[in-house]
Design a protein around this motif. Structure first.
Motif, short mmCIF file in Angstrom:
data_model
loop_
_atom_site.label_atom_id
_atom_site.label_comp_id
_atom_site.label_asym_id
_atom_site.label_seq_id
_atom_site.Cartn_x
_atom_site.Cartn_y
_atom_site.Cartn_z
N ILE A 4 0.84 -1.19 0.00
CA ILE A 4 0.00 0.00 0.00
C ILE A 4 0.88 1.24 0.00
O ILE A 4 1.73 1.41 0.89
N LEU A 22 -9.14 0.07 3.43
CA LEU A 22 -8.94 0.71 2.13
C LEU A 22 -10.20 1.41 1.65
O LEU A 22 -10.14 2.49 1.06
N LEU A 33 -4.41 6.82 -3.48
CA LEU A 33 -4.06 5.51 -2.97
C LEU A 33 -3.53 4.63 -4.10
O LEU A 33 -4.12 4.57 -5.18
N VAL A 35 -2.36 0.65 -4.55
CA VAL A 35 -2.25 -0.69 -4.00
C VAL A 35 -1.57 -1.56 -5.05
O VAL A 35 -2.06 -1.70 -6.17
N TYR A 107 -7.60 6.34 -6.89
CA TYR A 107 -6.79 5.17 -6.52
C TYR A 107 -6.31 4.47 -7.78
O TYR A 107 -6.86 4.64 -8.88
#
Length: 323
Positions: A4, A22, A33, A35, A107
């Protein structure tokens, strides 16, 4: 493994972010974000599905490798399949690594097997240019990764160019077998590379469009730059394929010319030797009426006659470049 990375304006501690939280992090509008799933297991995909609610078809494509490069547009995110290409040793000039992306409003989720140096390099640049990345959203992250991936295509093309030079030298140096193997090996490599880059070009064309609301109009210029690079690589592959086709034609022409020269040489020597054999055969027949049959210098005369005739034929074939 799930990694992350977090970049935001609300000073959220990235070390405190877990997979279970999340969905709450994504709800924050000023949070970016990332990932990264490295060698993900089915449990990792199940966790990501619970937190992001990705479509089952997109998750299935991310789990099953060897997908065709593509972009699937869903309501709130994109699913992208892209390939990294690197130099390799052995018969194949390159090796590929499949990378999948889920790109949302704030994200980015990347999925790949093994270490991906393009992603590792992007993490480093991201940390060094945090303010710029933050202002641009996930589009600049995706651009940074794709730009690094496409930049690594050019060393593969350089290797193809070097092999092409080897082919030309082998063709004209007479190493026909080596030249033929190299030509077909290169054609196979270029065909494999073309299968990857052709759909990637269409993919980048979609990302470069200004009407893609999820990425924003300001990001289109970045993807246009990557699209131009992919287009350059694709054009270079087509050029090298044409050059290889020309080299193959030259190889066939050289081989045919060498074969013709061999046939002319064999024909010339056959005529020269056959002429001498004809004279010897005639004088070897058991007939008393042959001229000079009882002459004491007949043998020397026959040898000189064969030598003179053979030498004349040799000079004639030499002049017309059959020998």
């Amino acid at each position: 493994m799930i990694k992350i990375q977090l970049l935001n304006t609300e000073q959220i501690d990235a070390d405190m972010v877990t997979v279970a939280s999340l969905d709450k992090v994504v709800e924050k509008p000023h949070t970016l974000l990332w990932v990264d799933l490295v060698d993900p297991t089915p449990d990792d995909f199940a966790r990501i599905e619970r937190e992001f609610h990705f479509h089952a078809l997109a998750l299935e494509d991310a789990q099953k490798r060897h997908q065709r490069p593509k972009i699937d547009i869903y309501d709130s995110y994109f699913f992208i399949v892209f390939y990294a290409v690197r130099l390799a040793e052995g018969e194949s000039l390159f090796e590929t690594q499949e990378i999948s992306f889920f790109v949302g409003e704030n994200y980015l989720v990347s999925v790949h097997s093994g270490t991906c140096k393009e992603i590792d390099g992007t993490v480093k640049r991201w940390r060094e240019n945090a303010p710029k990345v933050e202002s641009a959203g996930p589009a600049i992250l995706l651009y940074s990764i794709l730009d690094a991936v496409v930049d690594n295509y050019f060393p593969v093309l350089d290797a193809v160019a070097e092999r092409g030079d080897e082919v030309e030298r082998a063709v004209f140096d007479g190493d026909s077998q080596q030249a033929l193997e190299t030509i077909f090996g290169l054609r196979k490599n270029l065909l494999g590379l073309r299968r990857i880059l052709a759909p990637e070009r269409d993919l980048m064309s979609t990302l470069a469009r200004r009407d893609v609301e999820l990425l924003g109009q300001e990001s289109s210029v970045y993807f246009q730059d990557v699209y131009d690079h992919v287009l350059r690589v694709t054009d270079a592959i087509d050029t090298y394929r044409d050059l290889l086709s020309g080299a193959l034609d030259v190889y066939l022409s050289v081989t045919s010319n060498n074969l013709n020269q061999v046939m002319r040489t064999l024909t010339s020597w056959s005529i020269i030797l056959m002429t001498g054999a004809l004279i010897a055969g005639i004088y070897g027949m058991n007939y008393r009426l042959l001229p000079y049959d009882t002459w004491k210098h007949g043998f020397i005369f026959a040898i000189l006659f064969m030598a003179i005739l053979g030498g004349g034929l040799f000079a004639m074939f030499k002049r017309i470049r059959w020998l």
